[in-house]
Scaffold this motif. Structure first.
Motif, PDB file in Angstrom:
ATOM      1  N   GLN A 256       0.825  -1.206   0.000  1.00 21.96           N
ATOM      2  CA  GLN A 256       0.000   0.000   0.000  1.00 21.96           C
ATOM      3  C   GLN A 256       0.860   1.257   0.000  1.00 21.96           C
ATOM      4  O   GLN A 256       0.540   2.238  -0.671  1.00 21.96           O
ATOM      5  CB  GLN A 256      -0.936   0.010   1.201  1.00 21.96           C
ATOM      6  CG  GLN A 256      -2.121  -0.905   1.051  1.00 21.96           C
ATOM      7  CD  GLN A 256      -3.068  -0.814   2.231  1.00 21.96           C
ATOM      8  OE1 GLN A 256      -2.691  -0.381   3.324  1.00 21.96           O
ATOM      9  NE2 GLN A 256      -4.298  -1.221   2.011  1.00 21.96           N
TER      10      GLN A 256
ATOM     11  N   GLN B 271       3.522   6.060  -5.482  1.00 18.06           N
ATOM     12  CA  GLN B 271       3.422   6.174  -6.932  1.00 18.06           C
ATOM     13  C   GLN B 271       2.255   7.079  -7.329  1.00 18.06           C
ATOM     14  O   GLN B 271       2.388   7.930  -8.203  1.00 18.06           O
ATOM     15  CB  GLN B 271       3.271   4.797  -7.575  1.00 18.06           C
ATOM     16  CG  GLN B 271       3.216   4.892  -9.091  1.00 18.06           C
ATOM     17  CD  GLN B 271       3.536   3.589  -9.775  1.00 18.06           C
ATOM     18  OE1 GLN B 271       4.178   2.716  -9.202  1.00 18.06           O
ATOM     19  NE2 GLN B 271       3.095   3.453 -11.001  1.00 18.06           N
ATOM     20  N   LYS B 272       1.113   6.904  -6.692  1.00 18.57           N
ATOM     21  CA  LYS B 272      -0.057   7.738  -7.017  1.00 18.57           C
ATOM     22  C   LYS B 272       0.213   9.209  -6.718  1.00 18.57           C
ATOM     23  O   LYS B 272      -0.250  10.091  -7.442  1.00 18.57           O
ATOM     24  CB  LYS B 272      -1.287   7.269  -6.236  1.00 18.57           C
ATOM     25  CG  LYS B 272      -1.787   5.908  -6.627  1.00 18.57           C
ATOM     26  CD  LYS B 272      -2.465   5.946  -7.960  1.00 18.57           C
ATOM     27  CE  LYS B 272      -2.994   4.574  -8.302  1.00 18.57           C
ATOM     28  NZ  LYS B 272      -3.285   4.406  -9.696  1.00 18.57           N
ATOM     29  N   ALA B 273       0.963   9.495  -5.665  1.00 20.72           N
ATOM     30  CA  ALA B 273       1.275  10.886  -5.324  1.00 20.72           C
ATOM     31  C   ALA B 273       2.102  11.538  -6.427  1.00 20.72           C
ATOM     32  O   ALA B 273       1.833  12.680  -6.822  1.00 20.72           O
ATOM     33  CB  ALA B 273       2.022  10.946  -3.992  1.00 20.72           C
TER      34      ALA B 273
ATOM     35  N   GLU C 275       2.253  10.545  -9.595  1.00 21.91           N
ATOM     36  CA  GLU C 275       1.403  10.629 -10.789  1.00 21.91           C
ATOM     37  C   GLU C 275       0.442  11.814 -10.698  1.00 21.91           C
ATOM     38  O   GLU C 275       0.265  12.556 -11.670  1.00 21.91           O
ATOM     39  CB  GLU C 275       0.611   9.330 -10.963  1.00 21.91           C
ATOM     40  CG  GLU C 275       1.470   8.157 -11.396  1.00 21.91           C
ATOM     41  CD  GLU C 275       0.718   6.840 -11.383  1.00 21.91           C
ATOM     42  OE1 GLU C 275      -0.458   6.788 -10.935  1.00 21.91           O
ATOM     43  OE2 GLU C 275       1.313   5.828 -11.816  1.00 21.91           O
ATOM     44  N   ARG C 276      -0.168  12.008  -9.519  1.00 17.87           N
ATOM     45  CA  ARG C 276      -1.101  13.134  -9.351  1.00 17.87           C
ATOM     46  C   ARG C 276      -0.392  14.475  -9.527  1.00 17.87           C
ATOM     47  O   ARG C 276      -0.911  15.396 -10.154  1.00 17.87           O
ATOM     48  CB  ARG C 276      -1.757  13.074  -7.974  1.00 17.87           C
ATOM     49  CG  ARG C 276      -2.998  12.235  -7.923  1.00 17.87           C
ATOM     50  CD  ARG C 276      -3.804  12.481  -6.653  1.00 17.87           C
ATOM     51  NE  ARG C 276      -3.023  12.307  -5.441  1.00 17.87           N
ATOM     52  CZ  ARG C 276      -2.883  11.167  -4.792  1.00 17.87           C
ATOM     53  NH1 ARG C 276      -3.478  10.092  -5.236  1.00 17.87           N
ATOM     54  NH2 ARG C 276      -2.162  11.101  -3.701  1.00 17.87           N
TER      55      ARG C 276
ATOM     56  N   GLN D 207       2.065   1.886  -3.508  1.00 16.10           N
ATOM     57  CA  GLN D 207       0.994   2.417  -4.354  1.00 16.10           C
ATOM     58  C   GLN D 207       0.714   3.882  -4.038  1.00 16.10           C
ATOM     59  O   GLN D 207       0.513   4.686  -4.947  1.00 16.10           O
ATOM     60  CB  GLN D 207      -0.274   1.584  -4.178  1.00 16.10           C
ATOM     61  CG  GLN D 207      -0.172   0.202  -4.776  1.00 16.10           C
ATOM     62  CD  GLN D 207      -1.410  -0.641  -4.500  1.00 16.10           C
ATOM     63  OE1 GLN D 207      -2.340  -0.214  -3.815  1.00 16.10           O
ATOM     64  NE2 GLN D 207      -1.423  -1.843  -5.042  1.00 16.10           N
ATOM     65  N   ILE D 208       0.707   4.223  -2.759  1.00 13.11           N
ATOM     66  CA  ILE D 208       0.449   5.614  -2.363  1.00 13.11           C
ATOM     67  C   ILE D 208       1.560   6.526  -2.876  1.00 13.11           C
ATOM     68  O   ILE D 208       1.291   7.620  -3.395  1.00 13.11           O
ATOM     69  CB  ILE D 208       0.309   5.715  -0.831  1.00 13.11           C
ATOM     70  CG1 ILE D 208      -1.011   5.065  -0.387  1.00 13.11           C
ATOM     71  CG2 ILE D 208       0.383   7.158  -0.360  1.00 13.11           C
ATOM     72  CD1 ILE D 208      -1.134   4.882   1.111  1.00 13.11           C
TER      73      ILE D 208
END
Length: 113
Positions: free
Chosen positions: A46, A52-54, A56-57, A49-50
């Motif tokens: 998790q 990577q998403k940060a 990407e955002r 994923q967090i």
């Protein structure tokens, strides 16, 4: 004075009772440790994923505001306030063009790297 064998309860020797208790305890301990390992593994996934998403955002936000994707991760850090956890993660950021979504990947660093 003949004693009947049927009236006596057979008891297991102390060492067998101790062995059974020890085996049950070790099995219980093994189950608990396996559960902790499973939860720890899930939490690490998790976190990846967090992270990577940060990134990407922040890259998409940069594109929405400036009309181009950021040239590198340091640009995101300085202009968009993203904080990269380089002690625990390795970040891969490859930009193919100013109008194409960059390739972003995050990997967990092993202990001691």
């Amino acid at each position: 004075m003949n004693k009947s064998l049927y009236g006596k309860k057979k008891k297991l020797p102390f060492s067998i009772n101790t062995m059974i208790t020890g085996i049950l305890f070790l099995a219980f301990l093994g189950c608990i440790l396996y559960g902790f390992n499973d939860v720890s593994s899930s939490a690490k996934e998790q976190q990846l994923q967090i992270a990577q998403k940060a990134v990407e955002r922040a890259a998409v936000q940069c594109y929405a505001i400036e009309g181009r994707y950021p040239p590198d991760l340091s640009y995101l850090e300085s202009h968009y306030g993203i904080i990269l956890d380089t002690d625990h993660f390795l970040y891969h950021y490859e930009r193919f063009g100013s109008n194409l979504m960059p390739e972003i990947k995050v990997f967990e660093l092993e202990q001691g790297e």
